[in-house]
Design a protein around this motif. Structure first.
Motif, PDB file in Angstrom:
ATOM      1  N   UNK A  67       0.959  -1.506  -0.226  1.00 17.80           N
ATOM      2  CA  UNK A  67      -0.174   0.124  -0.301  1.00 17.80           C
ATOM      3  C   UNK A  67       1.262   1.111   0.146  1.00 17.80           C
ATOM      4  N   UNK A  68       0.397   2.672  -1.002  1.00 16.56           N
ATOM      5  CA  UNK A  68       1.663   3.366  -1.168  1.00 16.56           C
ATOM      6  C   UNK A  68       1.287   4.922   0.085  1.00 16.56           C
ATOM      7  N   UNK A  69       1.460   4.916   0.901  1.00 20.37           N
ATOM      8  CA  UNK A  69       1.001   6.628   0.736  1.00 20.37           C
ATOM      9  C   UNK A  69       1.435   7.485   0.547  1.00 20.37           C
ATOM     10  N   UNK A  70       0.674   7.845  -0.137  1.00 15.83           N
ATOM     11  CA  UNK A  70       1.012   9.458  -1.055  1.00 15.83           C
ATOM     12  C   UNK A  70       0.625  10.539  -0.352  1.00 15.83           C
ATOM     13  N   UNK A  71       2.415  11.276  -0.146  1.00 17.49           N
ATOM     14  CA  UNK A  71       2.405  12.559   0.719  1.00 17.49           C
ATOM     15  C   UNK A  71       2.915  13.519  -0.480  1.00 17.49           C
ATOM     16  N   UNK A  72       1.865  14.827   0.519  1.00 17.35           N
ATOM     17  CA  UNK A  72       1.764  15.626  -0.831  1.00 17.35           C
ATOM     18  C   UNK A  72       2.672  17.195  -0.145  1.00 17.35           C
ATOM     19  N   UNK A  73       3.849  16.971   0.869  1.00 19.79           N
ATOM     20  CA  UNK A  73       4.598  17.614   1.327  1.00 19.79           C
ATOM     21  C   UNK A  73       5.883  17.382   1.017  1.00 19.79           C
ATOM     22  N   UNK A  74       6.439  16.641  -0.229  1.00 20.86           N
ATOM     23  CA  UNK A  74       7.716  16.101  -0.295  1.00 20.86           C
ATOM     24  C   UNK A  74       8.777  17.486  -0.484  1.00 20.86           C
ATOM     25  N   UNK A  75       8.200  18.786  -1.477  1.00 19.08           N
ATOM     26  CA  UNK A  75       8.902  19.359  -1.900  1.00 19.08           C
ATOM     27  C   UNK A  75       9.701  19.959  -0.168  1.00 19.08           C
ATOM     28  N   UNK A  76       8.372  19.835   1.358  1.00 19.88           N
ATOM     29  CA  UNK A  76      10.014  20.527   2.628  1.00 19.88           C
ATOM     30  C   UNK A  76      11.252  19.460   2.485  1.00 19.88           C
ATOM     31  N   UNK A  77      11.317  18.611   1.698  1.00 20.71           N
ATOM     32  CA  UNK A  77      12.842  17.834   1.841  1.00 20.71           C
ATOM     33  C   UNK A  77      13.915  18.411   0.701  1.00 20.71           C
ATOM     34  N   UNK A  78      13.008  19.001   0.009  1.00 20.62           N
ATOM     35  CA  UNK A  78      13.784  19.036  -1.222  1.00 20.62           C
ATOM     36  C   UNK A  78      15.190  20.453  -1.135  1.00 20.62           C
ATOM     37  N   UNK A  79      16.220  20.393  -1.239  1.00 18.98           N
ATOM     38  CA  UNK A  79      17.724  20.897  -0.787  1.00 18.98           C
ATOM     39  C   UNK A  79      17.861  22.353  -1.554  1.00 18.98           C
ATOM     40  N   UNK A  80      16.986  21.862  -2.649  1.00 18.45           N
ATOM     41  CA  UNK A  80      17.297  23.343  -3.383  1.00 18.45           C
ATOM     42  C   UNK A  80      15.924  24.591  -2.712  1.00 18.45           C
ATOM     43  N   UNK A  81      15.244  23.985  -1.473  1.00 18.89           N
ATOM     44  CA  UNK A  81      13.637  24.767  -1.118  1.00 18.89           C
ATOM     45  C   UNK A  81      14.944  25.618   0.275  1.00 18.89           C
ATOM     46  N   UNK A  82      16.093  25.556   0.368  1.00 17.20           N
ATOM     47  CA  UNK A  82      17.489  26.216   1.087  1.00 17.20           C
ATOM     48  C   UNK A  82      18.357  26.266   0.877  1.00 17.20           C
ATOM     49  N   UNK A  83      18.387  26.834   0.495  1.00 19.13           N
ATOM     50  CA  UNK A  83      19.839  27.455  -0.133  1.00 19.13           C
ATOM     51  C   UNK A  83      21.501  27.612   1.050  1.00 19.13           C
ATOM     52  N   UNK A  84      20.419  28.101   2.338  1.00 16.83           N
ATOM     53  CA  UNK A  84      21.575  28.357   3.602  1.00 16.83           C
ATOM     54  C   UNK A  84      20.357  27.326   4.500  1.00 16.83           C
ATOM     55  N   UNK A  85      21.335  26.820   5.241  1.00 19.66           N
ATOM     56  CA  UNK A  85      20.852  25.752   6.374  1.00 19.66           C
ATOM     57  C   UNK A  85      20.300  24.803   5.772  1.00 19.66           C
ATOM     58  N   UNK A  86      20.730  24.116   4.837  1.00 18.11           N
ATOM     59  CA  UNK A  86      20.164  23.331   4.321  1.00 18.11           C
ATOM     60  C   UNK A  86      19.827  21.942   5.267  1.00 18.11           C
ATOM     61  N   UNK A  87      20.643  21.936   5.628  1.00 21.75           N
ATOM     62  CA  UNK A  87      20.596  20.643   6.582  1.00 21.75           C
ATOM     63  C   UNK A  87      19.410  20.736   7.664  1.00 21.75           C
ATOM     64  N   UNK A  88      19.388  21.642   8.285  1.00 19.14           N
ATOM     65  CA  UNK A  88      18.124  22.227   8.767  1.00 19.14           C
ATOM     66  C   UNK A  88      17.202  22.259   8.656  1.00 19.14           C
ATOM     67  N   UNK A  89      17.113  23.416   7.812  1.00 15.67           N
ATOM     68  CA  UNK A  89      15.983  23.217   6.895  1.00 15.67           C
ATOM     69  C   UNK A  89      14.774  21.277   6.848  1.00 15.67           C
ATOM     70  N   UNK A  90      16.045  20.699   6.034  1.00 18.89           N
ATOM     71  CA  UNK A  90      15.260  19.336   5.096  1.00 18.89           C
ATOM     72  C   UNK A  90      15.102  18.342   6.457  1.00 18.89           C
ATOM     73  N   UNK A  91      16.047  18.423   8.097  1.00 20.10           N
ATOM     74  CA  UNK A  91      15.842  17.624   9.011  1.00 20.10           C
ATOM     75  C   UNK A  91      14.239  18.378   9.616  1.00 20.10           C
ATOM     76  N   UNK A  92      14.213  19.764   9.592  1.00 22.62           N
ATOM     77  CA  UNK A  92      12.825  20.140  10.081  1.00 22.62           C
ATOM     78  C   UNK A  92      11.751  20.152   8.567  1.00 22.62           C
ATOM     79  N   UNK A  93      11.853  20.169   7.530  1.00 18.81           N
ATOM     80  CA  UNK A  93      10.419  20.000   6.838  1.00 18.81           C
ATOM     81  C   UNK A  93      10.631  18.169   7.198  1.00 18.81           C
ATOM     82  N   UNK A  94      11.101  17.092   6.826  1.00 22.64           N
ATOM     83  CA  UNK A  94      11.135  15.518   7.387  1.00 22.64           C
ATOM     84  C   UNK A  94      10.428  15.495   8.308  1.00 22.64           C
ATOM     85  N   UNK A  95      10.182  16.306   9.563  1.00 22.93           N
ATOM     86  CA  UNK A  95       9.282  15.801  10.918  1.00 22.93           C
ATOM     87  C   UNK A  95       8.125  16.285  10.326  1.00 22.93           C
TER      88      UNK A  95
END
Length: 430
Positions: A67-95
């Motif tokens: 069963x696939x559960x499709x997530x709409x907020x994957x853009x929150x873990x895209x590295x291009x979304x966080x030009x600075x503080x990328x690790x922190x941005x992606x990690x918070x996005x993953x939460x």
């Protein structure tokens, strides 16, 4: 029992995805009565298309439904979304992405198979799940800290930061704080699996969970490549140099093109038959496609565009054909966590030239019963020199190295992975 894997890019077609499908297949064999769920952000394809893609790229068919559960907020873990503080941005996005996943399905067993460690406490303490993680690459490592500390330029350390002592110091503090938090969230995992000795060393120092951490080498489809004849049987004249790896920045494809251009300018190349470099890989998104276009421009700038080809998201059979034709397999990523592409090249009978670091150095391109299995290099000149050396060897000498390499990679087979994986996750099912 509901068993869920968190893998937002499950349709990407890389080595991490091969781990996902082989892990699912292994669990389905042992626990056929369980319900299997994959959290994915691939909303533009259907579950059937994802499974068909897994078969096309990896030759893997699952034996039970998923069963696939499709997530709409994957853009929150895209590295291009966080030009600075990328690790922190992606990690918070993953939460946030993990919360979206948890709200749609609360499993009994949760496995993060893509390295989003910040989701582990969420599923463990909010969802009440037993949690496991398969770590391909630590989000932060002591090597990354050293790059910033020594003010070296890297793909994760911009030149303007290295030139400014204050910014370097600030980034170092940020990295140390992040590493501490990363250690805390990672230590929530009930079972930790890592893909190589290199990753193990970093995870042990960061997560401090040695009593529940195991090395589980990723599954490589070694068997499929063993029917490729070892002798140099070529449909086309000349030598093919092949690279297998997703078009991500850390894979350092520009180094391959520059080293190849240097090789072509060497005197020894003039006495060799025609040479061609083929870069094979998956593109996950627009950033990866842009990267391929930049690589094509680099080929043109160096005047080698006629001798460099790009093969993107090709089927497994086509990949196998290229590997059967290739003389040299190229790999250029610094501190590659493991290197499934490296193992595939060796199993197929190409002579591997990998980066002198990480998994290839510690686990893969190592002597087999005292005999050489491949080559390692670091700089453009080092790669160019070693390629020239390999291509200048006698056919008999190359054949011996191919035999050694092929004999050494059986420890990375699907079967070995299944045994090690099931043994590691057993405590999650007690």
């Amino acid at each position: 029992m509901v068993i869920a894997f968190f893998h937002p890019y499950c349709n990407a077609g890389g080595g991490g995805e091969r781990v996902l499908w082989c892990a699912l297949r292994a669990l389905q064999k042992k626990y056929p009565e369980a319900v299997y769920v994959v959290y994915t952000g691939d909303v533009h394809v259907s579950g059937e298309q994802i499974l068909e893609g897994a078969f096309r790229r990896f030759n893997i068919r699952l034996i039970c439904p998923v069963k696939f559960v499709f997530l709409r907020k994957r853009y929150l873990v895209e590295d291009s979304r966080y030009p600075h503080f990328t690790l922190l941005g992606q990690s918070l996005g993953s939460i946030v992405l993990g919360w979206e996943a948890l709200m749609q399905c609360v499993p009994d067993v949760y496995v993060d198979s893509m390295g989003y460690a910040f989701t582990l406490p969420l599923f463990k303490y909010v969802g009440g799940c037993r949690v496991g993680s398969y770590v391909h690459y630590p989000t932060i490592s002591t090597d990354m800290l050293c790059v910033v500390k020594n003010q070296n330029v890297g793909f994760n350390n911009a030149a303007f930061i290295t030139r400014n002592p204050f910014l370097s110091k600030a980034k170092l503090i940020y990295y140390y704080v992040f590493a501490f938090i990363y250690g805390l969230v990672g230590s929530c995992s009930d079972v930790v699996m890592v893909n190589s000795s290199w990753t193990l060393n970093h995870i042990l120092s960061l997560w401090k969970a040695g009593n529940r951490t195991n090395v589980v080498y990723p599954p490589c489809d070694v068997q499929t490549f063993l029917d490729i004849p070892l002798h140099e049987r070529k449909m086309t004249p000349g030598h093919l140099l092949v690279s297998v790896g997703q078009f991500r920045p850390e894979k350092n494809h520009p180094l391959q093109i520059r080293a190849f251009a240097k090789l072509l300018n060497k005197e020894v190349a003039k006495s060799l038959p025609s040479l061609k470099l083929v870069l094979i890989g998956g593109c996950r998104n627009k950033d990866d496609e842009l990267r391929v276009n930049q690589l094509k421009k680099l080929s043109e700038a160096l005047g080698v565009q006629e001798d460099v080809e790009f093969k993107i998201n090709i089927p497994f059979d086509e990949l196998k054909n290229y590997l059967s034709e290739a003389t040299v397999g190229l790999h250029t990523m610094w501190n590659e966590h493991f290197g499934i592409g490296v193992v595939e090249c060796m199993a197929a009978g190409t002579i591997i030239l990998a980066h002198n670091s990480g998994g290839p150095k510690l686990d893969i391109v190592v002597p087999h019963e005292g005999d050489i299995t491949g080559f390692l290099a670091e700089s453009e000149e080092g790669y160019a020199e070693t390629m020239a050396h390999i291509l200048s060897m006698s056919v008999e000498k190359r054949l011996q190295i191919r035999k050694n390499a092929r004999a050494s990679v059986s420890r990375f087979s699907d079967q070995e992975f299944e045994v090690a994986f099931l043994s590691s996750v057993e405590t999650l099912f007690k």
